[in-house]
Design a protein around this motif. Structure first.
Motif, mmCIF file in Angstrom:
data_model
loop_
_atom_site.group_PDB
_atom_site.id
_atom_site.type_symbol
_atom_site.label_atom_id
_atom_site.label_comp_id
_atom_site.label_asym_id
_atom_site.label_seq_id
_atom_site.Cartn_x
_atom_site.Cartn_y
_atom_site.Cartn_z
ATOM 1 N N GLY A 76 0.944 -1.342 -0.169
ATOM 2 C CA GLY A 76 -0.011 0.058 -0.017
ATOM 3 C C GLY A 76 0.762 1.383 0.142
ATOM 4 N N ALA A 77 0.355 2.326 -0.926
ATOM 5 C CA ALA A 77 1.081 3.641 -0.589
ATOM 6 C C ALA A 77 -0.115 4.745 -0.580
ATOM 7 C CB ALA A 77 1.748 3.797 -1.925
ATOM 8 N N TYR A 78 -1.058 4.736 0.534
ATOM 9 C CA TYR A 78 -2.110 5.366 0.843
ATOM 10 C C TYR A 78 -2.245 6.020 2.091
ATOM 11 C CZ TYR A 78 -3.615 1.114 2.778
ATOM 12 O OH TYR A 78 -4.102 0.122 3.770
ATOM 13 N N ASP A 79 -1.259 5.812 2.895
ATOM 14 C CA ASP A 79 -0.912 6.504 4.280
ATOM 15 C C ASP A 79 0.306 6.658 4.449
ATOM 16 O OD1 ASP A 79 -0.679 6.033 7.395
ATOM 17 O OD2 ASP A 79 -2.918 5.857 6.783
ATOM 18 N N LEU A 80 0.397 7.724 5.163
ATOM 19 C CA LEU A 80 1.896 8.151 5.566
ATOM 20 C C LEU A 80 2.657 7.175 6.440
ATOM 21 C CD1 LEU A 80 1.118 12.014 6.448
ATOM 22 C CD2 LEU A 80 1.921 10.889 4.324
ATOM 23 N N ARG A 81 2.103 6.120 7.036
ATOM 24 C CA ARG A 81 2.818 5.317 7.660
ATOM 25 C C ARG A 81 3.647 4.593 6.967
ATOM 26 N NH1 ARG A 81 -1.932 2.441 7.574
ATOM 27 N NH2 ARG A 81 -1.771 0.304 6.831
ATOM 28 N N ALA A 148 -7.566 10.238 -8.793
ATOM 29 C CA ALA A 148 -6.537 10.818 -9.338
ATOM 30 C C ALA A 148 -5.651 11.336 -8.218
ATOM 31 C CB ALA A 148 -7.049 11.878 -10.263
ATOM 32 N N LYS A 149 -6.323 12.057 -7.211
ATOM 33 C CA LYS A 149 -5.558 12.548 -6.075
ATOM 34 C C LYS A 149 -4.921 11.574 -5.361
ATOM 35 C CE LYS A 149 -8.124 16.631 -5.755
ATOM 36 N NZ LYS A 149 -9.374 17.398 -4.996
ATOM 37 N N ALA A 150 -5.479 10.148 -5.212
ATOM 38 C CA ALA A 150 -5.139 8.979 -4.682
ATOM 39 C C ALA A 150 -3.617 8.905 -5.215
ATOM 40 C CB ALA A 150 -5.979 7.833 -4.555
ATOM 41 N N PHE A 151 -3.649 8.461 -6.595
ATOM 42 C CA PHE A 151 -2.529 8.337 -7.236
ATOM 43 C C PHE A 151 -1.437 9.150 -6.978
ATOM 44 C CE2 PHE A 151 -5.055 5.122 -9.606
ATOM 45 C CZ PHE A 151 -3.988 4.172 -10.034
ATOM 46 N N ILE A 152 -1.595 10.628 -7.038
ATOM 47 C CA ILE A 152 -0.640 11.610 -6.571
ATOM 48 C C ILE A 152 -0.213 11.296 -5.195
ATOM 49 C CG2 ILE A 152 -0.371 14.075 -6.023
ATOM 50 C CD1 ILE A 152 -2.463 14.459 -8.563
ATOM 51 N N LYS A 153 -1.050 10.912 -4.155
ATOM 52 C CA LYS A 153 -0.668 10.737 -2.835
ATOM 53 C C LYS A 153 0.338 9.567 -2.853
ATOM 54 C CE LYS A 153 -2.235 10.059 1.753
ATOM 55 N NZ LYS A 153 -3.350 9.952 2.730
ATOM 56 N N GLY A 154 0.016 8.542 -3.568
ATOM 57 C CA GLY A 154 0.703 7.285 -3.618
ATOM 58 C C GLY A 154 2.223 7.606 -4.102
ATOM 59 N N ALA A 155 2.403 8.433 -5.382
ATOM 60 C CA ALA A 155 3.612 9.044 -5.823
ATOM 61 C C ALA A 155 4.378 9.731 -4.846
ATOM 62 C CB ALA A 155 3.318 9.685 -7.057
ATOM 63 N N VAL A 156 3.865 10.604 -4.072
ATOM 64 C CA VAL A 156 4.480 11.322 -3.216
ATOM 65 C C VAL A 156 4.989 10.399 -2.105
ATOM 66 C CG1 VAL A 156 4.093 13.180 -1.108
ATOM 67 C CG2 VAL A 156 3.247 13.583 -3.572
ATOM 68 N N ILE A 157 4.094 9.398 -1.619
ATOM 69 C CA ILE A 157 4.572 8.532 -0.335
ATOM 70 C C ILE A 157 5.824 7.630 -0.987
ATOM 71 C CG2 ILE A 157 3.997 6.402 0.534
ATOM 72 C CD1 ILE A 157 1.014 7.737 1.099
ATOM 73 N N SER A 158 5.788 7.485 -2.129
ATOM 74 C CA SER A 158 6.857 6.664 -2.863
ATOM 75 C C SER A 158 8.110 7.477 -2.822
ATOM 76 C CB SER A 158 6.496 6.104 -4.123
ATOM 77 O OG SER A 158 5.136 5.275 -4.124
ATOM 78 N N GLN A 159 8.025 8.688 -3.361
ATOM 79 C CA GLN A 159 8.909 9.686 -3.327
ATOM 80 C C GLN A 159 9.704 9.811 -1.919
ATOM 81 O OE1 GLN A 159 8.166 13.980 -4.252
ATOM 82 N NE2 GLN A 159 9.872 13.823 -5.778
#
Length: 172
Positions: A76-81, A148-159
């Motif tokens: 998962g890449a949807y939560d800051l944890r 679309a925002k969830a994909f952006i958040k996932g990218a930011v978490i990955s970064q």
């Protein structure tokens, strides 16, 4: 040797790879049910990096824990944890000078209600899935914008976790 170019450096945009050996994404189903990366998943990818792979693309990684589950034990890449947990995976792979991309994913209609708590599956249109034989509910415009925002958040978490990039799994 006919494959000598395989063992030479390559580039994808600004990213330099130690060789041209890629591990493409595949569902390994080793993460925790809540999307957390664990020691088993790290060991799996680390073994491939140690073996000489130049680029690893992770398994499908959910960006939406409500409707976006495609496997029971999917990253998962949807939560800051997830930042710290994905970061441990990235660090393990980087030890071998291997690059890693996180494949961000939403299964759309190619999931089942049983994987998403009995809810009706969702998709861009209410068209029956030939694979799961389940009828999705059409997403609203607002839900599409949220996805679309969830994909952006996932990218930011990955970064923030140190991944070298993301790959968008946009088939479903």
């Amino acid at each position: 040797m006919a494959l000598k170019k395989l063992f030479t450096q390559g580039k994808i945009g600004p990213m330099t790879l130690k060789n041209r050996i890629f591990m493409t994404a595949m569902g390994v189903n080793l993460a925790e049910a809540n999307g957390d990366v664990n020691d088993d998943l790290i060991a799996y990818y680390e073994a491939r990096a140690k073996g000489g792979t130049g680029l690893i693309i992770t398994e499908i990684t959910q960006v939406d824990p409500v409707y976006g589950v495609g496997l029971p034990n999917q990253m998962g890449a949807y939560d800051l944890r997830h930042i710290a947990k994905i970061g441990r995976l990235v660090d393990a792979v980087h030890k071998y000078d291997t690059k890693i991309l996180v494949q961000l994913h939403h299964p759309g209609r190619e999931t089942t209600g049983s994987l998403i708590g009995g809810r009706q599956i969702v998709a861009p249109s209410a068209v029956m899935c030939k694979v799961t034989k389940e009828m999705p509910r059409a997403l609203t415009t607002e839900e599409c914008e949220g996805l679309a925002k969830a994909f952006i958040k996932g990218a930011v978490i990955s970064q923030k976790a140190g991944a070298d990039g993301v790959e968008l799994h946009a088939a479903h």
